[in-house]
Structures are given as structure tokens and as C-alpha cells.
Design a protein around this motif. Structure first.
Motif: not given
Length: 151
Positions: A74-92
């Protein structure tokens, strides 16, 4: 931030995400510290400027499976447009605003698993407490020294 401070924060992120050290960290205190907030800010600025999410990925891996992960995201949402991958290891990953809106909509539709007392087994064997005190032992003969009486 100046280059010297940025280099210190990069070294800090690499240190706390080292598996040899991260096992000993108290994540609650870490997430409340000022240097952690500066490191997240540095990683966010780096990602916005260079489109390199490696520092944020390291912090994400450190916080994976804890309560602090949602605060981090939630601290990153206002500053960046990103999604988090569902696969392990999770990445932005960098995303378009449409992808971000779609991911947020999917996150709202996912059921949240809450652990409660009802999920525990109905019957639990009661464990008998075994005393190691010699005064509680039945091996002491009555009338002898140390008969088991306590004063």
C-alpha cells in the motif's frame, strides 16, 4: 538523496535480505524503523527512475507471508504502477494503469483465508503434565527421610 546515502541504503537492503541474516530479524521493529522507510523510498525512487524493481523484489521476498506485506504494497501504490506475479518467487512488474485496476479488482474478489478456532481439530488429547520433582515421586518409601511431605 545524495549518492553516499543511496549507496548505504542499497547496502542495507542487501544486508537485511541476506538469508543468513534475515532469519534473526524482528520484522515488526524493522518495519517501524526510520532506515527501513528510507530504504523503501530509495527502492521506490530507483524503480520509478530506472524501471528496475530488484530492490523492491528483495524487500517483497523478505516480507512474504507476514502481516507487513500489505503495508509495504500500500505504500508503493500511489508512487508506482505495478503488479505482483502469482508464481513463486513473487516479483514486482511494471504495469499499465488498466492492469493495475484489473489486479486490484481481482484482489478484492479473492476470498481471504482467516484462521479461527473452528478450523482446529474438534478433539485434542489432553497432555498430562509430568513432574520431574523428586518430592512428587512415588519411589520414596513412607517413613523414610524425604517422604514427600512439603512444609
Amino acid at each position: 538523496m545524495d549518492e553516499k546515502r543511496i549507496a548505504e541504503l542499497r547496502k542495507f537492503v542487501n544486508t537485511i535480505t541476506d538469508p543468513k541474516i534475515s532469519a534473526f530479524l524482528d520484522l515488526k521493529k524493522l518495519c517501524q524503523s526510520g532506515i527501513y522507510n528510507l530504504a523503501v523510498q530509495m527502492a521506490t525512487d530507483h524503480a520509478a527512475k530506472h524501471h528496475d524493481f530488484s530492490y523492491l523484489d528483495k524487500i517483497l521476498t523478505l516480507l512474504e507471508g507476514t502481516n507487513h506485506l500489505s503495508d509495504f504494497i500500500s505504500s508503493l501504490r500511489p508512487k508506482l504502477n505495478f503488479v505482483i506475479t502469482d508464481t513463486k518467487p513473487r516479483r514486482i512488474k511494471k504495469a499499465t494503469p488498466e492492469q493495475v485496476a484489473k489486479a486490484a479488482k481481482q484482489a478484492l474478489n479473492k476470498p481471504v483465508a482467516i484462521k479461527s478456532a473452528s478450523t482446529k481439530p474438534a478433539k485434542k488429547k489432553s497432555e498430562t503434565k509430568v513432574s520431574l520433582d523428586l518430592m512428587d515421586s512415588r519411589l520414596i518409601l513412607p517413613g523414610s527421610y524425604g517422604t514427600g511431605r512439603r512444609r
